[in-house]
Every structure is written in structure tokens, then in C-alpha cells.
Scaffold this motif. Structure first.
Motif, PDB file in Angstrom:
ATOM      1  N   PRO A  46       0.820  -1.212   0.000  1.00  0.00           N
ATOM      2  CA  PRO A  46       0.000   0.000   0.000  1.00  0.00           C
ATOM      3  C   PRO A  46       0.854   1.262   0.000  1.00  0.00           C
ATOM      4  N   ALA A  47       0.537   2.193  -0.885  1.00  0.00           N
ATOM      5  CA  ALA A  47       1.314   3.423  -0.981  1.00  0.00           C
ATOM      6  C   ALA A  47       1.180   4.277   0.272  1.00  0.00           C
ATOM      7  N   PHE A  48       0.118   4.036   1.065  1.00  0.00           N
ATOM      8  CA  PHE A  48      -0.068   4.820   2.284  1.00  0.00           C
ATOM      9  C   PHE A  48       0.657   4.208   3.475  1.00  0.00           C
ATOM     10  N   SER A  49       1.299   3.043   3.301  1.00  0.00           N
ATOM     11  CA  SER A  49       2.055   2.442   4.390  1.00  0.00           C
ATOM     12  C   SER A  49       3.383   3.169   4.543  1.00  0.00           C
ATOM     13  N   PRO A  50       4.027   3.056   5.715  1.00  0.00           N
ATOM     14  CA  PRO A  50       5.322   3.717   5.901  1.00  0.00           C
ATOM     15  C   PRO A  50       6.295   3.320   4.793  1.00  0.00           C
ATOM     16  N   LEU A  51       7.155   4.255   4.438  1.00  0.00           N
ATOM     17  CA  LEU A  51       8.054   4.038   3.304  1.00  0.00           C
ATOM     18  C   LEU A  51       8.938   2.817   3.507  1.00  0.00           C
ATOM     19  N   TYR A  52       9.436   2.609   4.729  1.00  0.00           N
ATOM     20  CA  TYR A  52      10.318   1.461   4.953  1.00  0.00           C
ATOM     21  C   TYR A  52       9.559   0.142   4.775  1.00  0.00           C
ATOM     22  N   GLN A  53       8.234   0.155   5.074  1.00  0.00           N
ATOM     23  CA  GLN A  53       7.436  -1.048   4.871  1.00  0.00           C
ATOM     24  C   GLN A  53       7.282  -1.342   3.383  1.00  0.00           C
ATOM     25  N   GLN A  54       7.184  -0.291   2.573  1.00  0.00           N
ATOM     26  CA  GLN A  54       7.123  -0.488   1.128  1.00  0.00           C
ATOM     27  C   GLN A  54       8.430  -1.086   0.612  1.00  0.00           C
ATOM     28  N   ILE A  55       9.543  -0.580   1.146  1.00  0.00           N
ATOM     29  CA  ILE A  55      10.853  -1.123   0.747  1.00  0.00           C
ATOM     30  C   ILE A  55      10.972  -2.576   1.191  1.00  0.00           C
ATOM     31  N   LYS A  56      10.498  -2.860   2.378  1.00  0.00           N
ATOM     32  CA  LYS A  56      10.515  -4.233   2.894  1.00  0.00           C
ATOM     33  C   LYS A  56       9.742  -5.160   1.957  1.00  0.00           C
ATOM     34  N   THR A  57       8.571  -4.713   1.506  1.00  0.00           N
ATOM     35  CA  THR A  57       7.761  -5.516   0.594  1.00  0.00           C
ATOM     36  C   THR A  57       8.497  -5.763  -0.715  1.00  0.00           C
ATOM     37  N   LEU A  58       9.166  -4.733  -1.227  1.00  0.00           N
ATOM     38  CA  LEU A  58       9.908  -4.882  -2.481  1.00  0.00           C
ATOM     39  C   LEU A  58      11.070  -5.866  -2.327  1.00  0.00           C
ATOM     40  N   ILE A  59      11.747  -5.810  -1.196  1.00  0.00           N
ATOM     41  CA  ILE A  59      12.854  -6.745  -0.963  1.00  0.00           C
ATOM     42  C   ILE A  59      12.328  -8.170  -0.865  1.00  0.00           C
ATOM     43  N   VAL A  60      11.211  -8.346  -0.160  1.00  0.00           N
ATOM     44  CA  VAL A  60      10.618  -9.678  -0.034  1.00  0.00           C
ATOM     45  C   VAL A  60      10.224 -10.216  -1.406  1.00  0.00           C
ATOM     46  N   ARG A  61       9.687  -9.344  -2.264  1.00  0.00           N
ATOM     47  CA  ARG A  61       9.318  -9.790  -3.603  1.00  0.00           C
ATOM     48  C   ARG A  61      10.548 -10.263  -4.384  1.00  0.00           C
ATOM     49  N   SER A  62      11.662  -9.585  -4.189  1.00  0.00           N
ATOM     50  CA  SER A  62      12.894 -10.012  -4.860  1.00  0.00           C
ATOM     51  C   SER A  62      13.372 -11.355  -4.315  1.00  0.00           C
ATOM     52  N   LEU A  63      13.222 -11.557  -3.010  1.00  0.00           N
ATOM     53  CA  LEU A  63      13.568 -12.848  -2.413  1.00  0.00           C
ATOM     54  C   LEU A  63      12.670 -13.944  -2.974  1.00  0.00           C
ATOM     55  N   GLN A  64      11.391 -13.647  -3.048  1.00  0.00           N
ATOM     56  CA  GLN A  64      10.423 -14.615  -3.544  1.00  0.00           C
ATOM     57  C   GLN A  64      10.689 -14.975  -4.998  1.00  0.00           C
ATOM     58  N   ALA A  65      11.112 -14.001  -5.779  1.00  0.00           N
ATOM     59  CA  ALA A  65      11.388 -14.235  -7.202  1.00  0.00           C
ATOM     60  C   ALA A  65      12.716 -14.944  -7.424  1.00  0.00           C
ATOM     61  N   GLY A  66      13.496 -15.119  -6.344  1.00  0.00           N
ATOM     62  CA  GLY A  66      14.772 -15.812  -6.477  1.00  0.00           C
ATOM     63  C   GLY A  66      15.898 -14.936  -6.974  1.00  0.00           C
ATOM     64  N   GLU A  67      15.724 -13.616  -6.894  1.00  0.00           N
ATOM     65  CA  GLU A  67      16.794 -12.719  -7.326  1.00  0.00           C
ATOM     66  C   GLU A  67      18.048 -12.949  -6.491  1.00  0.00           C
ATOM     67  N   TRP A  68      17.861 -13.196  -5.198  1.00  0.00           N
ATOM     68  CA  TRP A  68      18.960 -13.537  -4.292  1.00  0.00           C
ATOM     69  C   TRP A  68      18.611 -14.852  -3.630  1.00  0.00           C
ATOM     70  N   LYS A  69      19.471 -15.837  -3.814  1.00  0.00           N
ATOM     71  CA  LYS A  69      19.218 -17.182  -3.300  1.00  0.00           C
ATOM     72  C   LYS A  69      19.613 -17.289  -1.819  1.00  0.00           C
ATOM     73  N   PRO A  70      19.057 -18.284  -1.108  1.00  0.00           N
ATOM     74  CA  PRO A  70      19.464 -18.507   0.289  1.00  0.00           C
ATOM     75  C   PRO A  70      20.975 -18.639   0.410  1.00  0.00           C
ATOM     76  N   GLY A  71      21.542 -17.899   1.355  1.00  0.00           N
ATOM     77  CA  GLY A  71      22.983 -17.927   1.573  1.00  0.00           C
ATOM     78  C   GLY A  71      23.738 -16.873   0.789  1.00  0.00           C
ATOM     79  N   GLU A  72      23.100 -16.250  -0.210  1.00  0.00           N
ATOM     80  CA  GLU A  72      23.770 -15.235  -1.024  1.00  0.00           C
ATOM     81  C   GLU A  72      23.651 -13.857  -0.374  1.00  0.00           C
ATOM     82  N   ALA A  73      24.627 -13.006  -0.682  1.00  0.00           N
ATOM     83  CA  ALA A  73      24.584 -11.626  -0.193  1.00  0.00           C
ATOM     84  C   ALA A  73      23.603 -10.822  -1.034  1.00  0.00           C
ATOM     85  N   ILE A  74      22.879  -9.922  -0.372  1.00  0.00           N
ATOM     86  CA  ILE A  74      22.030  -8.986  -1.110  1.00  0.00           C
ATOM     87  C   ILE A  74      22.846  -7.717  -1.351  1.00  0.00           C
ATOM     88  N   PRO A  75      22.405  -6.825  -2.232  1.00  0.00           N
ATOM     89  CA  PRO A  75      23.152  -5.582  -2.448  1.00  0.00           C
ATOM     90  C   PRO A  75      23.283  -4.775  -1.161  1.00  0.00           C
TER      91      PRO A  75
END
Length: 258
Positions: free
Chosen positions: A22-51
Motif C-alpha cells: 500500500p502506498a499509504f504504508s510507511p516508506l520502509y514497509q514499502q521497501i521491505k515488501t519490495l525486498i521480499v518480492r525479490s527474495l520470492q522471485a529468487g533474485e537472491w538465493k538462500p545464503g547469497e549476499a544482497i546488495p
């Protein structure tokens, strides 16, 4: 004349809306959601470093502090792991402190020890109605049933019946489970890309029937702790139903409440 819309200085709300943040949620929560989506999509695998935080801040056009707050929450939720001087990594069930975070059984004397696993059975079958309902499957869908005993210091303590969606775990066999020496959840990560994120439990006291008593080397009727655990992956999708019978004669169920 249509009202003009002020330009966004980050471009984040439209992306957040696209990814159910939700765009009305705190900005850090939006970033958290985006990071989770990247995890879910397999952009960063378990054990790998994120940017790095700086790189993520640039990517999402927000401050480094906003990214840090999002990562802090994801670390608390055991989705990410910070390593001093090395960066932030995708959590994996190979991590010692993560391996048994869903197993809340602790010895009365406080001496922790690894579990020895004995596989009793692994088979494919049609899901019983109650199992299908818990796993959000259709009636008659295939499931994998794993039965095993966990022993501590040579004594059987836990009898587990583990139900998994057959479609998600193609190729899972008794041989594969027997050959793999690491934690089962780590196998699920590496072979099928399925990560257990959180779990819900129901607990009650029961008496051991003859079959359970034999496998746990107890007398029939011995009091046991029945723990039914539903494990979920991203988007709260159920991916495992585990029904365990625990012998608590020398162990206790430990939890932390806040």
C-alpha cells in the motif's frame, strides 16, 4: 479540467502498488515488501549476499536509513542475516541458529544436542480431506507423507508425520532424504526453491497409541505432547503440515513471548 497530480520524487508508490505494498504504508514497509518480492522471485538465493544498503537506496530512490529499517525488520523475521564486516545475506536453514527455530523442544538439563533422524516411510498418496484443507489443496490432490523419528542422545523423542504438496515436491524420495545429511528445510531450499518463512502451531496433550509407543520405545498410553505445525512460505502460502508427537519426560516445550 482534470486535476494535476504532483510528481513523485521517488517513483516508489506506483511500484509498491504493483507489488501489493500500500502506498499509504510507511516508506520502509514499502521497501521491505519490495525486498521480499525479490527474495520470492529468487533474485537472491538462500545464503547469497544482497546488495548493500547504499545500492538498495539508489535502486529504490530512498534514503539509506529507510533501507536499513526495512532490513532490520527482515533480519528480526529471520529472512535476512547480517554478518559484521561482510554484509547482509539471505537467511538459510543451513544456519545453525535457524535450523531448529521451529523445533521448540529443549532438554531439561539445558544441554543442547543435535537430532539424529531415522526415516520410517516416504510415500505419495491422495491427500486426506483434513490435510488437503490445511495445505489449500483440492480434494484428491497428491501429497508426500514423510514419517520419521528424531532421537536425542540416542533416545527417540519425536515422531513426525510430515505432509507436503506433491506438485511442489516432485522427485522427493526416501532415497533423497536418506542420502541428504543436512537439515530437511535446507534440502527443500536447494532442491525445490521452497523456503519456510513462518509457522503456526496447535498443541494438546494426548496418550500414545500402540504404533507411536513402539516407535518412541514407550508404553502404550504414555502422555505425549501433540504439536501440529503449519509452515508457510512467502505470501503465507502453506507448504508443509507437520504433526509431531513429543515425549517430554526429559524435555520441555520452550517458547518466548513478547
Amino acid at each position: 479540467m482534470a486535476a494535476s497530480v504532483p510528481p513523485s520524487n521517488s517513483g516508489l508508490p506506483s511500484r509498491a502498488a504493483e507489488l501489493d505494498a500500500p502506498a499509504f504504508s510507511p516508506l520502509y514497509q514499502q521497501i521491505k515488501t519490495l525486498i521480499v518480492r525479490s527474495l520470492q522471485a529468487g533474485e537472491w538465493k538462500p545464503g547469497e549476499a544482497i546488495p548493500s544498503e547504499i545500492d538498495l537506496a539508489s535502486r529504490f530512490k530512498v534514503s539509506q536509513g529507510t533501507v536499513r529499517k526495512a532490513i532490520d525488520e527482515l533480519s528480526t523475521e529471520n529472512l535476512l542475516v547480517r554478518r559484521q564486516g561482510k554484509g547482509t545475506f539471505v537467511a538459510t536453514h543451513a544456519e545453525q541458529h535457524v535450523q531448529y527455530r521451529f523445533l521448540r523442544l529443549a532438554p531439561d538439563d539445558g544441554e543442547e544436542g543435535g537430532a539424529q533422524r531415522r526415516l520410517i516411510d516416504c510415500k505419495r498418496m491422495r491427500a486426506p480431506a483434513d490435510v488437503a484443507k490445511s495445505l489449500n489443496l483440492k480434494s484428491g490432490d497428491t501429497v508426500v507423507l514423510i514419517r520419521r523419528v528424531l532421537s536425542f542422545r540416542g533416545s527417540p523423542v519425536v515422531l513426525d508425520d510430515i505432509w507436503l504438496p506433491g506438485q511442489m515436491f516432485k522427485g522427493l524420495t526416501a532415497e533423497k532424504l536418506t542420502e541428504y545429511r543436512g537439515p530437511m528445510y535446507r534440502l527443500f531450499e536447494t532442491e525445490w526453491g521452497i523456503r519456510m518463512i513462518r509457522a503456526e502451531e496447535k498443541i494438546r496433550a494426548v496418550a500414545a497409541d500402540e504404533a507411536a509407543a513402539e516407535l518412541l520405545q514407550l508404553a502404550a498410553g504414555t502422555p505425549l505432547l501433540s504439536v501440529e505445525r503449519l509452515s508457510l512460505t512467502y505470501d503465507d502460502k502453506p507448504v508443509e503440515l507437520r504433526r509431531g508427537l513429543y515425549n517430554t519426560s526429559s524435555h520441555h516445550y520452550r517458547n518466548e513471548l513478547s
